[in-house]
Write an enzyme that holds these catalytic residues in place. Structure first.
Site, short mmCIF file in Angstrom:
data_model
loop_
_atom_site.label_atom_id
_atom_site.label_comp_id
_atom_site.label_asym_id
_atom_site.label_seq_id
_atom_site.Cartn_x
_atom_site.Cartn_y
_atom_site.Cartn_z
N SER A 121 59.46 66.05 12.12
CA SER A 121 58.78 65.24 11.11
C SER A 121 59.17 63.80 11.35
CB SER A 121 59.22 65.67 9.70
OG SER A 121 58.83 64.72 8.72
N TYR A 134 65.74 68.30 3.76
CA TYR A 134 64.63 68.18 4.70
C TYR A 134 65.01 67.27 5.87
CZ TYR A 134 59.74 67.92 6.21
OH TYR A 134 58.57 68.01 6.93
#
Length: 222
Positions: A121, A134
């Site tokens: 990401s 995350y």
């Protein structure tokens, strides 16, 4: 081209499944829910031993694999002290430990010149508040993939995909403060899936090591 896709029931994973289909390949899916019309195994990827067993089962069913794409992912944003420990650890399990488990189990079934695409990401290269789990998982995925590429060089292709925000259901269950605003510019997952297919279809001897794919007004990159 037999391609195992984690998270293939929705979002980027579903877009990759469609792209593989359109390219004349055969996708195989690991997900928590069934996928109509696609060979799949229902499994909770957070259970990494179950993920390994499901990978071996599906790879045997396919008669071997040409590619692995680890598209499954999740997040529960919030302050470290406010996110339940179970949720925090599940994020790391699904977003980091599960991809490693699936790839480890899939390697014996990966044919010569096979390719692996991991999904990190933009928050794997840029840290933000309220995303400790995350960011930890996606930063870990960056390091894992770079190390894996070095380890498998000359045998298999390994590509690190770094996508920005996409128009998927990824944000649906979030508190309103963590959802993209009405003016947010998000990418179409089909665009990202085409980049995945590009990496999977490179000729022998050529590797796409890293791909950053995002909307032209992505706020989390660079």
């Amino acid at each position: 081209m037999n391609v195992l896709v984690t998270g293939g029931a929705s979002g980027l994973g579903a877009a990759v499944v469609e792209a593989v289909h359109k390219a004349g390949g055969s996708p195989y899916v690991l997900d928590r829910v069934p996928v109509d019309g696609v060979p799949h195994v229902v499994v909770d990827l957070a259970d990494t031993r179950a993920a390994e067993r499901a990978t071996a089962q599906l790879a045997a069913r396919a008669g071997g694999l040409d590619g692995i794409v680890t598209a499954a992912g999740m997040d529960v944003p919030g302050k470290l002290a406010d996110v339940a420990a179970e949720d925090w650890e599940r994020i790391v399990a699904v977003d980091l430990l599960a991809p490693a488990a699936v790839i480890r189990a899939g390697l014996p079934h990966l044919g010569e010149g096979g390719r692996i695409v991991t999904v990190a990401s933009t928050l794997g290269v840029k840290a933000v508040s309220d995303a400790t789990a995350y960011c930890a998982a996606k930063f870990g995925m960056v390091g894992f993939t770079r190390a894996l590429a070095a380890e498998l060089a000359g045998r298999y292709g390994v590509t690190l995909l770094v996508p920005g925000g996409m128009r998927t259901h990824f944000f649906d269950a979030r508190d309103e403060q963590y959802k993209p605003g009405p003016d947010a510019v998000l990418n179409d997952p089909a665009n990202v899936a085409r980049a995945v297919l590009f990496a999977l279809r490179q000729p022998a001897g050529c590797q796409v090591r890293e791909l950053v794919v995002c909307a032209d007004q992505e706020t989390s990159y660079p």
